[in-house]
Design an enzyme around this catalytic site. Structure first.
Site, mmCIF file in Angstrom:
data_model
loop_
_atom_site.group_PDB
_atom_site.id
_atom_site.type_symbol
_atom_site.label_atom_id
_atom_site.label_comp_id
_atom_site.label_asym_id
_atom_site.label_seq_id
_atom_site.Cartn_x
_atom_site.Cartn_y
_atom_site.Cartn_z
ATOM 1 N N PHE A 10 0.881 -1.168 0.000
ATOM 2 C CA PHE A 10 0.000 0.000 0.000
ATOM 3 C C PHE A 10 0.916 1.215 0.000
ATOM 4 O O PHE A 10 2.122 1.079 0.144
ATOM 5 C CB PHE A 10 -0.834 -0.001 1.294
ATOM 6 N N GLN A 19 -8.897 13.708 3.495
ATOM 7 C CA GLN A 19 -8.174 12.916 2.489
ATOM 8 C C GLN A 19 -9.024 12.675 1.239
ATOM 9 O O GLN A 19 -10.192 12.307 1.334
ATOM 10 C CB GLN A 19 -7.789 11.558 3.078
ATOM 11 N N HIS A 55 -9.155 10.319 -1.958
ATOM 12 C CA HIS A 55 -8.597 9.057 -2.448
ATOM 13 C C HIS A 55 -8.425 9.164 -3.953
ATOM 14 O O HIS A 55 -9.321 9.636 -4.647
ATOM 15 C CB HIS A 55 -9.559 7.911 -2.089
ATOM 16 N N LEU A 96 -15.452 3.612 -3.800
ATOM 17 C CA LEU A 96 -14.009 3.400 -3.716
ATOM 18 C C LEU A 96 -13.524 2.240 -4.584
ATOM 19 O O LEU A 96 -14.158 1.189 -4.644
ATOM 20 C CB LEU A 96 -13.634 3.094 -2.261
ATOM 21 N N GLU A 102 -6.955 1.028 -2.926
ATOM 22 C CA GLU A 102 -5.530 1.210 -3.195
ATOM 23 C C GLU A 102 -4.872 -0.151 -3.460
ATOM 24 O O GLU A 102 -3.850 -0.243 -4.135
ATOM 25 C CB GLU A 102 -4.908 1.870 -1.963
ATOM 26 N N ARG A 158 -1.427 8.984 -0.874
ATOM 27 C CA ARG A 158 -2.684 9.350 -1.535
ATOM 28 C C ARG A 158 -2.765 10.822 -1.916
ATOM 29 O O ARG A 158 -3.321 11.168 -2.959
ATOM 30 C CB ARG A 158 -3.847 9.023 -0.608
ATOM 31 N N HIS A 204 -12.483 10.923 0.928
ATOM 32 C CA HIS A 204 -12.441 9.562 1.460
ATOM 33 C C HIS A 204 -12.365 9.477 2.979
ATOM 34 O O HIS A 204 -12.967 8.606 3.586
ATOM 35 C CB HIS A 204 -11.226 8.853 0.853
ATOM 36 N N ARG A 213 -3.244 10.501 5.927
ATOM 37 C CA ARG A 213 -3.216 9.135 6.467
ATOM 38 C C ARG A 213 -2.664 8.160 5.434
ATOM 39 O O ARG A 213 -3.013 8.236 4.255
ATOM 40 C CB ARG A 213 -4.638 8.710 6.830
HETATM 41 C C1 LIG Z 1 -15.080 2.539 1.157
HETATM 42 C C2 LIG Z 1 -14.034 2.601 2.223
HETATM 43 C C3 LIG Z 1 -12.970 1.727 2.220
HETATM 44 C C4 LIG Z 1 -11.989 1.780 3.206
HETATM 45 N N1 LIG Z 1 -10.950 0.911 3.155
HETATM 46 C C5 LIG Z 1 -10.002 0.950 4.148
HETATM 47 C C6 LIG Z 1 -8.909 0.033 4.154
HETATM 48 O O1 LIG Z 1 -8.797 -0.846 3.297
HETATM 49 N N2 LIG Z 1 -7.995 0.137 5.158
HETATM 50 C C7 LIG Z 1 -8.091 1.080 6.152
HETATM 51 O O2 LIG Z 1 -7.248 1.105 7.046
HETATM 52 N N3 LIG Z 1 -9.133 1.951 6.164
HETATM 53 C C8 LIG Z 1 -10.084 1.907 5.205
HETATM 54 N N4 LIG Z 1 -11.126 2.798 5.225
HETATM 55 C C9 LIG Z 1 -11.293 3.658 6.402
HETATM 56 C C10 LIG Z 1 -11.837 2.832 7.562
HETATM 57 O O3 LIG Z 1 -12.688 1.826 7.073
HETATM 58 C C11 LIG Z 1 -12.613 3.681 8.545
HETATM 59 O O4 LIG Z 1 -11.869 4.820 8.902
HETATM 60 C C12 LIG Z 1 -12.908 2.900 9.829
HETATM 61 O O5 LIG Z 1 -13.515 1.666 9.517
HETATM 62 C C13 LIG Z 1 -13.799 3.712 10.744
HETATM 63 O O6 LIG Z 1 -14.202 2.895 11.808
HETATM 64 P P1 LIG Z 1 -14.950 3.529 13.046
HETATM 65 O O7 LIG Z 1 -15.269 2.403 13.960
HETATM 66 O O8 LIG Z 1 -14.183 4.662 13.565
HETATM 67 O O9 LIG Z 1 -16.299 4.136 12.436
HETATM 68 P P2 LIG Z 1 -17.468 3.491 11.570
HETATM 69 O O10 LIG Z 1 -17.191 2.125 11.123
HETATM 70 O O11 LIG Z 1 -17.807 4.505 10.525
HETATM 71 O O12 LIG Z 1 -18.657 3.389 12.613
HETATM 72 C C14 LIG Z 1 -19.294 4.536 13.126
HETATM 73 C C15 LIG Z 1 -20.431 4.081 14.015
HETATM 74 O O13 LIG Z 1 -20.969 5.199 14.700
HETATM 75 C C16 LIG Z 1 -22.384 5.145 14.677
HETATM 76 N N5 LIG Z 1 -22.860 6.526 14.833
HETATM 77 C C17 LIG Z 1 -22.417 7.641 14.212
HETATM 78 N N6 LIG Z 1 -23.058 8.728 14.697
HETATM 79 C C18 LIG Z 1 -23.906 8.277 15.644
HETATM 80 C C19 LIG Z 1 -24.840 8.921 16.507
HETATM 81 N N7 LIG Z 1 -24.985 10.243 16.518
HETATM 82 N N8 LIG Z 1 -25.580 8.147 17.333
HETATM 83 C C20 LIG Z 1 -25.434 6.803 17.350
HETATM 84 N N9 LIG Z 1 -24.541 6.148 16.561
HETATM 85 C C21 LIG Z 1 -23.793 6.886 15.734
HETATM 86 C C22 LIG Z 1 -22.717 4.456 13.379
HETATM 87 O O14 LIG Z 1 -23.971 3.838 13.478
HETATM 88 C C23 LIG Z 1 -21.578 3.422 13.289
HETATM 89 O O15 LIG Z 1 -21.947 2.266 14.017
HETATM 90 C C24 LIG Z 1 -12.102 2.745 4.239
HETATM 91 C C25 LIG Z 1 -13.171 3.626 4.256
HETATM 92 C C26 LIG Z 1 -14.109 3.578 3.247
HETATM 93 C C27 LIG Z 1 -15.224 4.585 3.273
#
Ligand SMILES: Cc1cc2nc3c(=O)[nH]c(=O)nc-3n(C[C@H](O)[C@H](O)[C@H](O)COP(=O)(O)OP(=O)(O)OC[C@H]3O[C@@H](n4cnc5c(N)ncnc54)[C@H](O)[C@@H]3O)c2cc1C
Length: 601
Positions: A142, A262, A264, A274, A277, A310, A377, A412
């Site tokens: 990556f 960021q 992408h 997406l 990468e 990126r 992204h 990132r």
């Molecule tokens: C398409 C895509 C592909 C990606 N691929 C990669 C990758 O290959 N490698 C990598 O390292 N990163 C990747 N990323 C980034 C990474 O996936 C995310 O940054 C990470 O998964 C975020 O996890 P999180 O637990 O912080 O939040 P999230 O998984 O976004 O979860 C947020 C949670 O908060 C809850 N929530 C939000 N607001 C409220 C509220 N007000 N009240 C109650 N609940 C709420 C939602 O319901 C959800 O459950 C990718 C991102 C995307 C969009």
């Protein structure tokens, strides 16, 4: 306030449900807001520390954006022959350089030293990683490392990790010896309960009924993910509105480094879905309209080519498009070429990407070129917290994409975000559980809960009873478009000032929003309006930070200030909420062993 009886198996009612104004209030030692990877990892940690935990999520945890992660998660395992010399020090070094030196190096070192343990832990929980011939976790290249370091599960790593973490929460839920782990799916958190400098719970709305509830707790962890939907052209899920950043912001907790968004390099033309990468990591080429691998023509990408960081690849694609060497239509695009990888590799390692291309662009990467363009992204900034995930408010923690522990700085590295969720999710859970130890529910229930509930109820009543006013959807559309157009890959003073003025005007217009549907149950227009208020304030903090930062660093590229300026700008931006918009302050970056003069790539 409605009565909420939360039934639990292994303890008396008095511990879990405490009396508020004659009614019962759900109470947990720790509340985790968000059921994504960071939230679930935090909840597991709280449970392991024998404290009770409630996870509140506006969607079922398995529908969180984490499930959409494609490419992989970084850890210096050295399983690939070309990565045999890898170490946590190299991961830390690459992360700091990738961050354009804005990351706090103690935070980066914490993440890098714990990376391998977190990956092996989730492997032992059953995560179905792709494997090498010898059966070790497979790794792919990556951006940032220059050799294979990113652990993957075909091109659906998020699905593999999130389901594995969820299985653990179910296991804990059922284990009689543990304190309870309760999940509240489809509850939207709208406000914090704050008493003095202490966080004592949250106010949430059950989406099914529209009922408001106040939840008490000794500590609260925000793991509410990114805020990509403030942009029109984002790869983020529809749920990533930024409301989870806005709630602590409204309660006085600053947002840090919000100007660093960021972009992408490879999102599908027009749809901005997406294309991982990993596709370039596996050997994909980027081609302009002349069929050239144009990254070779730019000094900052000619060495690493398609796997340069990126920010660099996104800018160089945009330059090709602006200089007329891209293709016209849909805002301009270039091609991603995977054809030379062959059917077998594409089917094995990029199967999900092939399906996305077939279904959303009508092209088959085995035989066709993929039209791509940079898209929003990831949110590098977020709720300001330290390496223990503590915010400035006692009892309030943050982890995952919503947090700014400051491991990503100005940019990132791919694969570091999932790693951050696992490492800091655990740390947040452990520290929150430690914080509540010995603090019973007694003394926790007071006027602050009633106040927060009343204020939120009044906000909702205001929206539901206003007769004539503007539709929230039109305000949302204007916000997302101005962010995409004027706070994008390339930025300059005039555009940023226009964007900020526009957001400020939209914040004023929001006060007159009226809803078409006035019911309480499953009222999506009510939910959208409530979340939009948060999105607007987050967008305001992004635009204000970007206008103020007169330098170029990482993802923040100012055409009017094209150089990095360490003398003036080697500092974090802190945005504090005010009625008139973000108030900015600055604080120092914590340096470390990786030295500034080691310019990136
Ligand atoms: C398409 C895509 C592909 C990606 N691929 C990669 C990758 O290959 N490698 C990598 O390292 N990163 C990747 N990323 C980034 C990474 O996936 C995310 O940054 C990470 O998964 C975020 O996890 P999180 O637990 O912080 O939040 P999230 O998984 O976004 O979860 C947020 C949670 O908060 C809850 N929530 C939000 N607001 C409220 C509220 N007000 N009240 C109650 N609940 C709420 C939602 O319901 C959800 O459950 C990718 C991102 C995307 C969009």
């Amino acid at each position: 306030m409605g009565v909420f009886v939360h039934i639990c198996r292994d303890s008396g009612l008095q511990y879990w449900d405490v009396i508020l104004g004659g009614n019962l209030m759900p109470y947990h030692d720790v509340l985790v807001i968000g059921g994504g990877l960071a939230g679930l990892r935090a909840a597991i940690a709280v449970n392991e520390m024998n404290a009770s935990v409630g996870v509140i999520s506006k969607v079922h945890p398995l529908r969180s954006h984490s499930v959409a992660a494609q490419g992989g998660v970084n850890a210096p395992l050295g399983n690939h022959p070309r990565g045999g010399h890898d170490s946590w020090k190299k991961l830390a070094y690459d992360t700091v350089k990738g961050s354009d030196f804005l990351a706090d190096q103690d935070a980066v070192i914490k993440m890098a030293t714990e990376a391998a343990s977190r990956i092996h832990e989730i492997e032992h929980w059953g995560c179905p990683f792709s494997r090498t011939e010898e059966g070790k976790i497979a790794q792919r290249p990556f951006g940032g490392a220059g050799f294979p370091r990113t652990c993957y599960a075909s091109d659906t790593i998020g699905h593999a990790l999130l389901n594995t973490a969820y299985e653990q929460t179910v296991r804990f839920k059922q284990a009689a010896e543990r304190r309870e782990l309760a999940i509240y799916p489809e509850w939207l958190v709208l406000a914090l309960v704050r008493e003095g400098d202490e966080c004592q719970g949250v106010v949430a709305m059950e989406l099914k009924s529209g009922k408001l509830e106040v939840f008490g707790s000794g500590a609260v962890i925000f793991a509410t993910g990114g805020s990509g939907r403030i942009y029109a052209n984002t790869s983020n899920a529809l749920i990533n509105t930024g409301i989870g950043m806005a709630v602590p912001y409204w309660a006085g907790v600053p947002l840090k480094d919000m100007e660093f968004e960021q972009f992408h390099p490879t999102t599908l033309l027009g749809k901005n879905i997406l294309v991982t990468e990993g596709a370039r990591g596996e050997g994909g080429f980027l081609l302009n309209s002349k069929g050239e691998r144009f990254l070779a023509n730019y000094p900052d990408s000619q060495k690493a080519m398609e796997v340069a960081p990126r920010d660099i690849v996104s800018r160089n694609i945009t330059r090709e498009i602006l200089d007329g060497r891209g293709f016209e239509g849909g805002g301009g695009y270039v091609h991603l070429d995977l054809r030379h990888l062959g059917r077998e590799k594409i089917m094995e390692r990029l199967h999900g990407i092939r399906t996305i291309c077939l279904e959303f662009a009508g092209v088959d990467p085995i035989t066709d070129l993929i039209p791509i363009q940079p898209g929003h992204h990831y949110t590098m900034g977020g709720i300001s917290c330290n390496t223990a995930c503590e915010t400035g408010l006692h009892g309030l923690y943050a982890a995952g994409e919503v947090a700014c522990v400051s491991v990503h700085g100005a940019n990132r590295l791919g694969g570091n975000s999932l790693l951050e969720t696992l490492v800091f999710g655990k740390i947040a859970g452990e520290n929150a559980a430690k914080y509540v130890q010995g603090k019973g529910a007694a003394g926790k229930i007071g006027k602050a809960h009633e106040r927060a509930l009343k204020k939120t109820e009044e906000k909702i009543e205001g929206l539901l009873t206003r007769e004539n006013g503007e539709d929230a959807a039109s305000i949302k559309k204007e916000m997302t478009e101005v962010m995409a157009k004027k706070v994008g890959v390339f930025r300059e003073e005039r555009c940023l000032a226009e964007a900020l003025a526009c957001i400020k005007e939209l914040r004023v217009r929001f006060k007159d929003v009226a809803l078409r549907h006035r019911g309480r149950g499953w009222n999506l227009s009510l939910q959208m309006a409530l979340e939009l208020e948060g999105s607007l304030d987050v967008a305001d903090a992004v635009a204000a930070g970007a206008l103020s930062r007169e330098e170029s660093r990482g993802s923040h590229f100012r055409t009017d200030f094209p150089k990095r300026d360490d003398e003036k700008w080697l500092k974090h931006t802190l945005a504090f909420y005010s009625e008139d918009g973000a108030r900015l302050q600055y604080c120092d970056v914590r340096p470390g062993p990786v030295r500034l003069e080691e310019r990136k790539y």
